[in-house]
Design a protein around this motif. Structure first.
Motif, mmCIF file in Angstrom:
data_model
loop_
_atom_site.group_PDB
_atom_site.id
_atom_site.type_symbol
_atom_site.label_atom_id
_atom_site.label_comp_id
_atom_site.label_asym_id
_atom_site.label_seq_id
_atom_site.Cartn_x
_atom_site.Cartn_y
_atom_site.Cartn_z
ATOM 1 N N ALA A 236 -64.267 -21.435 -40.894
ATOM 2 C CA ALA A 236 -65.048 -21.982 -40.800
ATOM 3 C C ALA A 236 -65.887 -21.847 -39.648
ATOM 4 N N LEU A 237 -65.538 -20.938 -38.332
ATOM 5 C CA LEU A 237 -66.507 -19.696 -37.331
ATOM 6 C C LEU A 237 -67.594 -19.302 -38.256
ATOM 7 N N PHE A 238 -67.262 -18.673 -39.587
ATOM 8 C CA PHE A 238 -68.393 -18.513 -40.352
ATOM 9 C C PHE A 238 -69.604 -18.386 -40.372
ATOM 10 N N THR A 239 -70.457 -19.159 -38.954
ATOM 11 C CA THR A 239 -71.455 -20.156 -39.682
ATOM 12 C C THR A 239 -72.335 -19.879 -38.366
ATOM 13 N N GLU B 220 -68.382 -18.992 -57.573
ATOM 14 C CA GLU B 220 -67.114 -19.189 -57.600
ATOM 15 C C GLU B 220 -65.973 -18.609 -56.160
ATOM 16 N N ASP B 221 -66.560 -17.928 -55.337
ATOM 17 C CA ASP B 221 -65.803 -18.068 -53.535
ATOM 18 C C ASP B 221 -67.051 -18.583 -52.987
ATOM 19 N N ALA B 222 -67.681 -19.321 -53.145
ATOM 20 C CA ALA B 222 -67.963 -20.869 -52.111
ATOM 21 C C ALA B 222 -67.291 -21.549 -52.536
ATOM 22 N N LEU B 223 -67.045 -21.822 -54.359
ATOM 23 C CA LEU B 223 -66.601 -22.769 -54.827
ATOM 24 C C LEU B 223 -65.088 -23.112 -53.140
ATOM 25 N N ASP B 224 -64.587 -21.490 -54.036
ATOM 26 C CA ASP B 224 -63.001 -21.578 -52.605
ATOM 27 C C ASP B 224 -62.988 -21.553 -51.093
ATOM 28 N N PHE B 225 -64.226 -21.150 -50.474
ATOM 29 C CA PHE B 225 -64.591 -21.406 -49.232
ATOM 30 C C PHE B 225 -64.410 -22.990 -49.146
ATOM 31 N N LEU B 226 -65.536 -23.598 -49.914
ATOM 32 C CA LEU B 226 -65.421 -25.442 -49.904
ATOM 33 C C LEU B 226 -64.279 -26.303 -49.667
ATOM 34 N N ILE C 12 -62.674 -31.386 -39.369
ATOM 35 C CA ILE C 12 -63.496 -31.933 -40.657
ATOM 36 C C ILE C 12 -63.210 -31.543 -41.907
ATOM 37 N N ARG C 13 -63.126 -31.437 -42.526
ATOM 38 C CA ARG C 13 -63.002 -31.162 -44.497
ATOM 39 C C ARG C 13 -64.337 -31.705 -45.135
ATOM 40 N N PHE C 14 -64.722 -30.181 -46.421
ATOM 41 C CA PHE C 14 -65.567 -30.548 -47.210
ATOM 42 C C PHE C 14 -64.676 -31.384 -48.236
ATOM 43 N N THR C 15 -66.119 -32.361 -48.546
ATOM 44 C CA THR C 15 -65.648 -33.755 -49.089
ATOM 45 C C THR C 15 -66.813 -34.484 -49.635
ATOM 46 N N GLY C 16 -67.955 -33.476 -49.917
ATOM 47 C CA GLY C 16 -68.547 -33.430 -50.949
ATOM 48 C C GLY C 16 -68.987 -32.778 -52.460
ATOM 49 N N ASP C 17 -69.527 -33.090 -53.010
ATOM 50 C CA ASP C 17 -70.042 -32.945 -54.715
ATOM 51 C C ASP C 17 -71.059 -32.115 -54.856
ATOM 52 N N VAL C 18 -70.807 -30.645 -55.573
ATOM 53 C CA VAL C 18 -71.218 -29.796 -55.429
ATOM 54 C C VAL C 18 -72.239 -29.623 -57.005
ATOM 55 N N GLN C 19 -72.945 -29.079 -57.318
ATOM 56 C CA GLN C 19 -73.658 -28.649 -59.006
ATOM 57 C C GLN C 19 -74.655 -27.017 -58.243
ATOM 58 N N ALA C 20 -74.183 -26.706 -59.846
ATOM 59 C CA ALA C 20 -74.177 -24.993 -59.588
ATOM 60 C C ALA C 20 -74.055 -24.814 -60.383
ATOM 61 N N VAL D 148 -73.006 -33.660 -41.499
ATOM 62 C CA VAL D 148 -72.452 -32.265 -40.600
ATOM 63 C C VAL D 148 -71.411 -31.543 -41.963
ATOM 64 N N GLU D 149 -71.328 -32.075 -42.166
ATOM 65 C CA GLU D 149 -70.381 -30.970 -43.955
ATOM 66 C C GLU D 149 -70.966 -30.051 -44.395
ATOM 67 N N ALA D 150 -72.182 -30.433 -44.599
ATOM 68 C CA ALA D 150 -72.710 -30.227 -45.494
ATOM 69 C C ALA D 150 -73.826 -28.620 -44.543
ATOM 70 N N GLN D 151 -74.151 -28.993 -43.521
ATOM 71 C CA GLN D 151 -75.190 -28.809 -42.602
ATOM 72 C C GLN D 151 -73.754 -26.730 -42.143
ATOM 73 N N LEU D 152 -72.405 -27.000 -41.895
ATOM 74 C CA LEU D 152 -72.079 -26.909 -41.119
ATOM 75 C C LEU D 152 -71.788 -24.785 -41.761
ATOM 76 N N VAL D 153 -71.292 -25.529 -43.488
ATOM 77 C CA VAL D 153 -70.986 -24.002 -44.955
ATOM 78 C C VAL D 153 -72.669 -23.478 -44.913
ATOM 79 N N GLU D 154 -73.813 -23.896 -45.176
ATOM 80 C CA GLU D 154 -75.022 -23.292 -44.671
ATOM 81 C C GLU D 154 -74.815 -21.833 -45.161
#
Length: 443
Positions: free
Chosen positions: A5-8, A50-56, A86-94, A115-121
């Motif tokens: 998560a510190l890759f931010t 696909e790598d983005a989804l794995d990370f989330l 904190i975990r990512f609990t959101g939805d993703v469309q792509a 917060v979740e959406a911001q941290l993964v930017e």
């Protein structure tokens, strides 16, 4: 490569701490897109999703990461304790990987507590940007080759381990035949290729002997012929093939220096005259789509290309103007007052319109608008979990091939840039004006 998560960026943490301190925990919508294509590009190919989804899906702060942040003395203990949970609990469309994409079209859309959406930017931009750049460059190389073999040779000059692996995957995604990188072959199931370097020839006192020994160990191999004298090297291959025990041992020759077109023509003449028409000619050395297109247009007898540095680094266009922007928060569309970097508010959908099998235009509209065309953004995650397993690379590869085939000839051209019509719907334009007017009144 796996990152935590510190890759931010630092400011993602300071903003998140401020959001939580003021109780700002509402739902945010962020969209990742690029604003303009480079001067030499008519389209891009979406990759890295696909790598983005794995990370989330695995996103969390490890104890050692929180301890390190504590040692910095920047954040209070209350915020640091919250990070543990904190975990990512959101939805993703792509856009599915391999989709052709144009300016201002969302590649990925995140709907999550702010917060979740911001941290993964940072991670999302990093991976989707890099892989989309590489896939887009490689697609042009494949296009220029016009059905001939293209093999990725670029891992050794890619910008790091991660880039080398993604180069192999992304080039195969858009139609390359395979890669020289064995790690990518193991990870992704990509065909791997390779025979010898000049050092193998140099290590022998006799070039002919080097050819014969290697071909005997690896029947059906490719022989590198330009270590000393290219055409003399071709003649030595012919002599090898005249030996009854070696008649089928050489499948191709490779030329890696000099005037590739002229050398290939002369080599073809030597091989054909000797009755070795089955031996293919493979070339490498500082190739990109422009060089490949010139070789093909010259009529040189080249059957395949090894493409390295210029594809690995996307040398002529190494960046896209990628952004990850807040477009809605707490149920209201958001934008900023800027004439040069316009952000249309609200969740969106991209509608692709075609005439027959040929792509004609795209319309970016509200996510719930009824607009003619194929909607491109598809649900990928709900509640922080994937809706389907990681997609097979072969599926994305076929999608990329269909996408390139659907492009009008002008967009597929390598030497010139063409424009694809992308417009915003009247509803989105009205939303932008309404949000801007409200901002002006308040500010």
């Amino acid at each position: 490569m796996s990152c935590g998560a510190l890759f931010t960026d630092h400011y993602e943490l300071t903003m998140s701490a401020a959001y939580l301190a003021e109780g700002r925990t509402g739902e945010a919508v962020f969209e990742l897109f690029f604003r303009k294509l480079p001067p030499t590009r008519s389209y891009a190919v979406a990759a890295g999703i696909e790598d983005a989804l794995d990370f989330l899906e695995r996103f969390r702060f490890r104890s050692e990461e929180v301890d390190w942040l504590r040692s910095r003395g920047i954040f209070d203990e209350g915020f640091l304790e919250k990070l543990h949970g904190i975990r990512f609990t959101g939805d993703v469309q792509a856009l599915p990987e391999g989709t052709i994409v144009f300016e201002n079209e969302p590649i990925l859309q995140v709907v999550a507590p702010i917060v979740e959406a911001q941290l993964v930017e940072t991670f999302l931009i990093n991976q989707i940007h890099m892989q989309t750049v590489i896939a887009s460059k490689a697609a042009r190389v494949v296009e220029a080759a016009q059905g001939r073999t293209v093999i990725d040779f670029g891992c050794r000059r890619a910008h790091g381990l991660d880039a080398g692996l993604h180069l192999a995957r992304c080039s195969y995604l858009v139609g390359a035949t395979g890669t020289s990188l064995l790690e990518a072959g193991m990870r992704y199931g990509i065909p791997t290729f390779g025979t010898m370097a000049h050092s193998y020839i140099q290590a022998h006192d006799d070039e002919s002997r080097a050819f014969e020994v290697f071909a005997g160990i690896f029947p059906g191999t490719t022989i590198l012929v330009d270590t000393y004298d290219t055409l003399e090297g071709v003649r030595k291959v012919v002599e090898l093939l005249r030996k009854p025990a070696c008649a089928e041992h050489v499948q191709a020759i490779r030329i890696d220096s000099g005037d590739l077109a002229e050398s290939a023509r002369a080599a073809r003449a030597i091989l054909d005259e000797a009755g070795c028409g089955h031996v293919r000619i493979f070339v490498s050395s500082d190739l990109d789509e422009f060089a490949v297109a010139r070789l093909v247009a010259s009529g040189a007898s080249v059957d395949g290309f090894g493409v390295g540095t210029r594809m690995a680094t996307s040398a002529d266009a190494p960046t896209l103007d990628v952004a990850y922007k807040l477009v809605a928060y707490d149920g209201r569309g958001r934008t900023k007052l800027s004439s040069s970097k316009v952000i249309h508010p609200g969740r969106k959908q991209v509608f692709r319109q075609a005439e027959g099998a040929v792509l004609r235009r795209d319309v970016i509209g509200r996510h719930d608008e009824a607009i003619d065309g194929e909607p491109l953004l598809v649900p990928m995650m709900r509640g922080g979990r994937r809706l389907a397993p990681r997609e097979p690379l072969a599926t994305a590869r076929e999608r990329a091939a269909r996408g390139r085939r659907s492009l009008p000839p002008a967009l597929r051209a390598v030497e010139t840039k063409a424009h694809h019509p992308v417009s915003f719907s009247a509803g989105l334009e009205a939303d932008l004006e309404a949000v801007r007017a409200a901002l002006v009144r308040r500010h």
